[in-house]
Design a protein around this motif. Structure first.
Motif, PDB file in Angstrom:
ATOM      1  N   PHE A 147       0.827  -1.204   0.000  1.00 32.85           N
ATOM      2  CA  PHE A 147       0.000   0.000   0.000  1.00 32.85           C
ATOM      3  C   PHE A 147       0.863   1.257   0.000  1.00 32.85           C
ATOM      4  O   PHE A 147       0.584   2.216  -0.728  1.00 32.85           O
ATOM      5  CB  PHE A 147      -0.942   0.020   1.203  1.00 32.85           C
ATOM      6  N   SER A 168       0.716   3.978  -2.937  1.00 29.56           N
ATOM      7  CA  SER A 168       0.314   5.335  -2.569  1.00 29.56           C
ATOM      8  C   SER A 168       1.355   6.355  -3.007  1.00 29.56           C
ATOM      9  O   SER A 168       1.022   7.397  -3.584  1.00 29.56           O
ATOM     10  CB  SER A 168       0.096   5.411  -1.054  1.00 29.56           C
ATOM     11  N   LYS A 169       2.619   6.055  -2.771  1.00 26.85           N
ATOM     12  CA  LYS A 169       3.680   6.992  -3.139  1.00 26.85           C
ATOM     13  C   LYS A 169       3.782   7.142  -4.653  1.00 26.85           C
ATOM     14  O   LYS A 169       3.917   8.252  -5.178  1.00 26.85           O
ATOM     15  CB  LYS A 169       5.010   6.515  -2.564  1.00 26.85           C
ATOM     16  N   SER A 186       0.176   8.570  -6.275  1.00 23.57           N
ATOM     17  CA  SER A 186      -0.235   9.912  -5.862  1.00 23.57           C
ATOM     18  C   SER A 186       0.491  10.994  -6.653  1.00 23.57           C
ATOM     19  O   SER A 186       0.068  12.152  -6.661  1.00 23.57           O
ATOM     20  CB  SER A 186       0.002  10.111  -4.364  1.00 23.57           C
ATOM     21  N   ARG A 216      -6.740  11.088  -4.220  1.00 26.44           N
ATOM     22  CA  ARG A 216      -6.527  10.356  -2.978  1.00 26.44           C
ATOM     23  C   ARG A 216      -6.229   8.900  -3.289  1.00 26.44           C
ATOM     24  O   ARG A 216      -6.657   8.362  -4.319  1.00 26.44           O
ATOM     25  CB  ARG A 216      -7.739  10.453  -2.038  1.00 26.44           C
ATOM     26  N   VAL A 217      -5.478   8.270  -2.385  1.00 26.23           N
ATOM     27  CA  VAL A 217      -5.196   6.839  -2.447  1.00 26.23           C
ATOM     28  C   VAL A 217      -5.544   6.274  -1.084  1.00 26.23           C
ATOM     29  O   VAL A 217      -5.015   6.727  -0.062  1.00 26.23           O
ATOM     30  CB  VAL A 217      -3.718   6.556  -2.784  1.00 26.23           C
ATOM     31  N   GLN A 252      -6.656   2.617   1.316  1.00 29.33           N
ATOM     32  CA  GLN A 252      -6.735   1.163   1.409  1.00 29.33           C
ATOM     33  C   GLN A 252      -8.179   0.764   1.653  1.00 29.33           C
ATOM     34  O   GLN A 252      -8.892   1.394   2.439  1.00 29.33           O
ATOM     35  CB  GLN A 252      -5.847   0.643   2.541  1.00 29.33           C
TER      36      GLN A 252
END
Length: 306
Positions: free
Chosen positions: A123, A127-128, A131, A138-139, A141
Motif C-alpha cells: 500500500f 500510494s507513493k 499519488s 486520494r489513495v 486502502q
C-alpha cells in the motif's frame, strides 16, 4: 549559467504533478477497465479506456474511482505491475476526470503469507507512486467503511433508489459519491444517473462550500405510512439548501415547518429549474410537497444578491 540550468527546467516541466484541488463534490463511478468489477481489473487497451472515460465525462460525472488489487499488482515480491492503472489514470486526466484510487490487499499474492508487513508495504508503495500521477486526488486502502454512504451499488432499473442514495449522501455532507453498476461500470442505469450528478458537477462553486446545518426544521408531518420523510439543510455564506428525502416505497405528502430564520422567498428546484414557493405560517415558513416513492427534493436559495 543559463545553459547549465536548461536541462533542469526542461525536467521540471515533465515531472508528474498532483492536481491542487479535489472536485467540490466528487461525483463519479467505479471503473477499472471495460467490464471490470472490484477487486479484479481490466486496464489493457488504452483506446478502450479513452472511449469509456469520454462517455463518463459526457454523462455528467467529474470523477472515477479505480482500484488496484495486491495479487495482480505485486505478483512477485518487489515486482510491481501498475502500468495498466497508470494508463487508466492518464486517460482519466485527458478526459478531465479526477481519480480516487482504492487499494485492495485481499486477495493476497501467493508469496505473501508469512511475510511481515507485506500488505502495508504494498500500500505504501502504491500510494507513493500513484499519488504523483496527475489527477489522482486520494489513495486509500479498502475497508468496509468505504461501502457506505459514498459507494452506491446500482442494479438494472434501480435508478430512483440510486438517486435517493446519492442525495442522502450529499445531505449528510459526503464529499465523494461513486456509483458501481452491478451489470457493468457503464450500464445504462449508471450513465443515466450522470444527469443527476451533473446538478453538482455543473455547479462546483455552489456545492463546494456547503456544509450540513444542524437546525432549521421545526416539524415534519407526512401522510401515509412507511419510513419517515427526512429533511436536511446545507449552508454556506452565500446559499442555503434543503434536501428532502422520502425513504418510503409509497408516495408521501409532507408538510414541513421551518424556523423563522429560514427564508420564505422563492426557492429553486435544482433538478427541474422550477420555482418553489413557501407560505408563512404562524411560527415560520411552511413547505408542502408531494413526494413520489423513494424520492428526493433539492431546493436552493441565494442568501446574497450578486
Amino acid at each position: 549559467m543559463r545553459v547549465a540550468l536548461l536541462p533542469l527546467v526542461l525536467l521540471l516541466g515533465v515531472l508528474p504533478q498532483r492536481l491542487a484541488d479535489e472536485p467540490a463534490v466528487a461525483m463519479g463511478l467505479w471503473y477499472a477497465g471495460p467490464g471490470a468489477q472490484p477487486p479484479s481489473t481490466a486496464t489493457g487497451d488504452v483506446e478502450a479506456l479513452r472511449r469509456d472515460l469520454a462517455v463518463v465525462r459526457r454523462a455528467g460525472y467529474n470523477a472515477v474511482t479505480t482500484w488496484v488489487n495486491w495479487k495482480e499488482g505485486e505478483p512477485t515480491r518487489g515486482a510491481y505491475a501498475l502500468a495498466g492503472t497508470e494508463r487508466l489514470v492518464a486517460a482519466a486526466a485527458e478526459a478531465e476526470l479526477q481519480v480516487s484510487l482504492v487499494v485492495f490487499t485481499e486477495p493476497a499474492p501467493a508469496w505473501a503469507p508469512g511475510v511481515p508487513d507485506a500488505a502495508a508495504q504494498f500500500f505504501a508503495y502504491v500510494s507513493k507512486r500513484l499519488s504523483l500521477q496527475r489527477g489522482v486526488t486520494r489513495v486509500v486502502q479498502y475497508s468496509p467503511a468505504l461501502d457506505r454512504p459514498g459507494r452506491i451499488k446500482v442494479a438494472p432499473g434501480s435508478g430512483p433508489d440510486a438517486r435517493l442514495a446519492m442525495w442522502s449522501a450529499v445531505a449528510r455532507g459526503e464529499r465523494a459519491v461513486a456509483f458501481q453498476g452491478s451489470d457493468g461500470p457503464l450500464s445504462p442505469t449508471v450513465l443515466s444517473l450522470g444527469e443527476t450528478a451533473g446538478v453538482i458537477t455543473r455547479n462546483p462553486s455552489l456545492f463546494d462550500p456547503l456544509r450540513p446545518r444542524a437546525e432549521g426544521v421545526r416539524s415534519i408531518a407526512a401522510e401515509g405510512g412507511g419510513a419517515p420523510v427526512e429533511i436536511r439543510l446545507l449552508e454556506s455564506a452565500n446559499a442555503l439548501m434543503i434536501i428532502g428525502l422520502n425513504h418510503s416505497p409509497s408516495p408521501r405528502k409532507a408538510t414541513v415547518s421551518f424556523l423563522p430564520d429560514i427564508p420564505e422567498a422563492i426557492w429553486q428546484n435544482l433538478e427541474t429549474g422550477t420555482q418553489v414557493h413557501f407560505v408563512m405560517g404562524k411560527s415560520g415558513p411552511v413547505l408542502e410537497h408531494a413526494f413520489a416513492p423513494r424520492d428526493a427534493l433539492v431546493l436552493m436559495i441565494r442568501k446574497r444578491l450578486r
